[in-house]
Motif scaffolding. Sequence first.
Motif, short mmCIF file in Angstrom:
data_model
loop_
_atom_site.label_atom_id
_atom_site.label_comp_id
_atom_site.label_asym_id
_atom_site.label_seq_id
_atom_site.Cartn_x
_atom_site.Cartn_y
_atom_site.Cartn_z
N ARG A 37 -7.68 -0.28 5.00
CA ARG A 37 -9.09 -0.65 4.83
C ARG A 37 -10.03 0.54 5.00
NH1 ARG A 37 -11.32 -5.57 8.04
NH2 ARG A 37 -13.04 -4.98 6.70
N GLN A 38 -9.53 1.60 5.65
CA GLN A 38 -10.31 2.80 5.93
C GLN A 38 -11.56 2.49 6.75
OE1 GLN A 38 -10.84 4.67 2.04
NE2 GLN A 38 -8.94 5.82 2.34
N ASP A 39 -11.39 1.60 7.74
CA ASP A 39 -12.48 1.30 8.67
C ASP A 39 -12.77 2.53 9.52
OD1 ASP A 39 -12.65 -1.28 7.76
OD2 ASP A 39 -11.50 -2.16 9.41
N SER A 40 -13.98 2.60 10.03
CA SER A 40 -14.30 3.67 10.98
C SER A 40 -13.56 3.39 12.29
CB SER A 40 -15.81 3.69 11.25
OG SER A 40 -16.20 2.52 11.96
N ARG A 43 -7.27 1.27 9.78
CA ARG A 43 -7.61 2.67 9.59
C ARG A 43 -7.11 3.24 8.26
NH1 ARG A 43 -11.27 5.82 10.70
NH2 ARG A 43 -9.88 7.62 10.65
N VAL A 44 -5.88 2.91 7.87
CA VAL A 44 -5.27 3.54 6.70
C VAL A 44 -5.56 2.77 5.42
CG1 VAL A 44 -3.10 4.32 5.68
CG2 VAL A 44 -3.45 4.50 8.16
N TRP A 86 0.83 -1.20 0.00
CA TRP A 86 0.00 0.00 0.00
C TRP A 86 0.87 1.25 0.00
CZ3 TRP A 86 -0.48 4.14 3.28
CH2 TRP A 86 -1.57 4.99 3.03
#
Length: 218
Positions: A154-157, A151-152, A101
């Motif tokens: 998958r950009q989960d909440s 967080r970075v 990534w």
Amino acid sequence: MPDSTARTGLVDLAAAAKDGCEHALERLLAHVHVHVVRSCRAWLAGVGDGAAEEVAQEALVRIATGIHTCRAGTDDVLFAWCRAVARNAAMDRLREHLREWEVRALGDEFAEVEGDPDAAERSQAVSAVLAVLDEALGTEPEAVHALLWHRVVRQDSWEEAAHALGLTAAGAKRRFQRTVARVRRKVECALTGSDDPARVAARRWLALQGHGLTAGKW
């Protein structure tokens, strides 16, 4: 002499496996297989199709080859040891995907333009930043890699990331903020404390992107 594999306790199976009984090892792996797969699926959700099963198989291999190092005295401790082996395998895969990534993200930010006379220097700068960032992240604990993944990448909440890691949303935010500050300091130190041409180029390109290191903005 009675067959030692007739015993059903995990610790007993592990003891027989250490003595060289392949059947006992196979039974032990069969006992923990479904739990290893389920855990890997939870840890590696979103990595890619088949990744969890692949890592689970790798974890089972590690359990088989490392069983002689296990000193568990109860079934619960042995099961926890097997789960820890599986978690390490999953974290290794997460680190690989984080690096992939990083390459994609920085590659987009410093995208080369055909015929650009500064393309060679840009490429050198990107490589230097990636190397330093990889070094900085490599010294972070696996819990940090898991948080960054959620967080970075998958950009989960915050709530989703916290649930996956067994934290509160506020706790996940605090850990993330501390991690960003710590990694920033490591990167700044590595880039500003070197006269290596690649790192000099990296400082110059970061400055052009508005990330001046001396100003503490990076």
